[in-house]
Design an enzyme around this catalytic site. Structure first.
Site, short mmCIF file in Angstrom:
data_model
loop_
_atom_site.label_atom_id
_atom_site.label_comp_id
_atom_site.label_asym_id
_atom_site.label_seq_id
_atom_site.Cartn_x
_atom_site.Cartn_y
_atom_site.Cartn_z
CG HIS A 208 0.15 0.46 2.11
ND1 HIS A 208 0.58 -0.49 3.49
CD2 HIS A 208 -0.52 1.38 3.29
CE1 HIS A 208 0.91 0.61 4.71
NE2 HIS A 208 0.16 1.10 4.65
N1 UDP Z 1 -3.08 -4.83 9.15
C1 UDP Z 1 -4.82 -5.77 9.07
N2 UDP Z 1 -6.05 -5.86 8.52
C2 UDP Z 1 -5.57 -6.27 6.92
C3 UDP Z 1 -3.76 -5.59 7.32
C4 UDP Z 1 -2.95 -5.05 8.12
O1 UDP Z 1 -5.58 -5.90 10.27
O2 UDP Z 1 -5.78 -6.60 6.35
C5 UDP Z 1 -2.63 -4.46 10.39
C6 UDP Z 1 -1.89 -5.05 9.96
O3 UDP Z 1 -1.60 -6.46 10.97
C7 UDP Z 1 0.03 -3.98 11.08
C8 UDP Z 1 -1.21 -3.15 10.34
O4 UDP Z 1 -2.49 -3.34 9.60
O5 UDP Z 1 -0.83 -4.52 11.86
C9 UDP Z 1 -0.23 -2.08 9.26
O6 UDP Z 1 -1.07 -1.36 9.09
P1 UDP Z 1 -0.84 -0.44 7.69
O7 UDP Z 1 0.18 -1.60 6.70
O8 UDP Z 1 -1.76 -0.22 7.14
O9 UDP Z 1 -0.20 0.72 8.10
P2 UDP Z 1 1.51 0.85 8.19
O10 UDP Z 1 1.97 0.17 9.30
O11 UDP Z 1 2.51 0.88 6.70
O12 UDP Z 1 1.45 2.35 9.01
#
Ligand code: UDP
Length: 358
Positions: A208
């Protein structure tokens, strides 16, 4: 009298982080927490499902801001939050991570002389093309409480000249570890059966980050790599709605399993049962490690350098010539005995304790 706090969240990873601290703040009735949702993530399975599953108090306000341009989004958030802060007069504003909601809340609060607490402070990718990096640097600058997940994060702040006259800096460990430990116990193993099409062995993938999804060539190469791996081992990808839109727009051929984003409980089970994680997510890189899975990180650099330095994660960028062979190596290798890179799983309590003494 209970201290009045306003927690500002807007995006999926912030709901997870705020859930941990919110639970710790509820102990002892010392704090009165109010949650404000900026509206950045709004689909049911990107937002509401986290509040209900993780029993996060419902937001008192939802600003419903869904702009796409960064300036307009951040500006509108600041204006909406300022009104709420003026009206509610909190003793502290809590912000999480590195999104536009984080920066907007920190700026709106500090200009009203309300102290800010930043959870996940001190992280740096040293890539200033990432909007998240700008948000982190600026939020840290104006925050009074800097709750860092690692000693490396503390050292970044020290190198940038932060000192303890104005800032309270603390290595609390990572709230995401608290979340994974606590909510995994509540999740159900059976839930993942609905996602498995072929067999029980699978790679879990998410994509993403703007630098990947907004570059057609990079998306093409990542999808090619995942399609190739899927011939041998099922690849399951809960796809972010923003990524899905671009995939549909460009008409990429996808052979692997694309599913809707899942709730946190199912996600923890998917990670636990996977054989390998391939992702550009910040949170998921660490969760792979928490569950003793190797991770291929679809980025050129990461804030979570300790994972790479210790060989738990490999930085592939979008290069299919790196992703495919590295996935095969990781799939054939046992995960080594690991050690505590992210604290003891009690970051939430440490944050609450420090705030109690403020
Ligand atoms: N996550 C979730 N469902 C999904 C994809 C990700 O619950 O379908 C969780 C993942 O396990 C983690 C968090 O969302 O705890 C990460 O979010 P994201 O990847 O959107 O953001 P980033 O961590 O890159 O800021």
């Amino acid at each position: 009298m209970a201290k009045k706090l306003i927690t500002v969240v807007g995006a999926r990873p912030q709901f997870i982080k705020a859930a941990v601290v919110s639970r710790a703040l509820q102990n002892g009735n010392f704090f009165e927490e109010m949650i404000v949702h900026t509206g950045q993530h709004y689909d049911h399975n990107m937002s509401q499902i986290f509040f209900s599953e993780m029993e996060i108090p419902s937001p008192a306000y939802n600003l419903g801001i869904q702009e796409t341009l960064h300036g307009a989004m951040t500006g509108k958030m600041m204006a909406g939050l300022e009104e709420i802060f003026l009206q509610k007069k909190p003793a502290l504003v809590m912000v999480y991570g590195d999104t536009n909601s984080t920066l907007a809340a920190a700026l709106a609060a500090v200009k009203l002389h309300i102290p800010v607490a930043h959870v996940e402070a001190g992280l740096r990718s040293f890539n200033r093309d990432m909007p998240e990096e700008i948000n982190r640097i600026l939020t840290d600058k104006v925050s009074r409480f800097l709750f860092c997940p690692t000693e490396i994060a503390i050292s970044h702040l020290q190198e940038e000249g932060f000192n303890t006259t104005f800032h309270t800096m603390e290595n609390t460990g990572d709230v995401m570890l608290d979340a994974a430990n606590y909510y995994f116990q509540k999740s159900s193993e059976r839930a993942i059966e609905k996602y498995l099409k072929r067999d029980k062995k699978f790679i879990l993938a998410t994509i993403h980050r703007p630098e990947n999804v907004f570059t057609v060539e990079k998306m093409h190469d990542i999808i090619f790599a995942l399609n190739t791996l899927h011939k041998d081992i099922e690849v399951i990808c809960p796809m972010h709605p923003g990524t899905k839109k671009l995939v549909d727009k460009y008409g990429f051929d996808i052979d692997f399993e694309v599913i809707q984003p899942v709730g946190y409980f199912d996600m923890l089970q998917l990670i636990h049962h996977s054989s390998l994680v391939i992702t550009d997510s910040g949170g998921l890189q660490k969760e792979a490690y928490f569950f003793k899975k190797y991770c291929i990180t679809l980025r050129e650099e990461t804030e979570w350098v300790e994972l790479v330095e210790n060989g738990f994660s490999f930085l592939s960028g979008s290069d299919k010539e790196k992703i495919i062979p590295m996935a095969r190596i990781f799939l054939s290798k046992a995960f080594p005995v690991s050690f505590a890179l992210y604290g003891d799983g009690h970051a939430g309590e440490k944050i609450a304790r420090t705030l109690l003494a403020m």
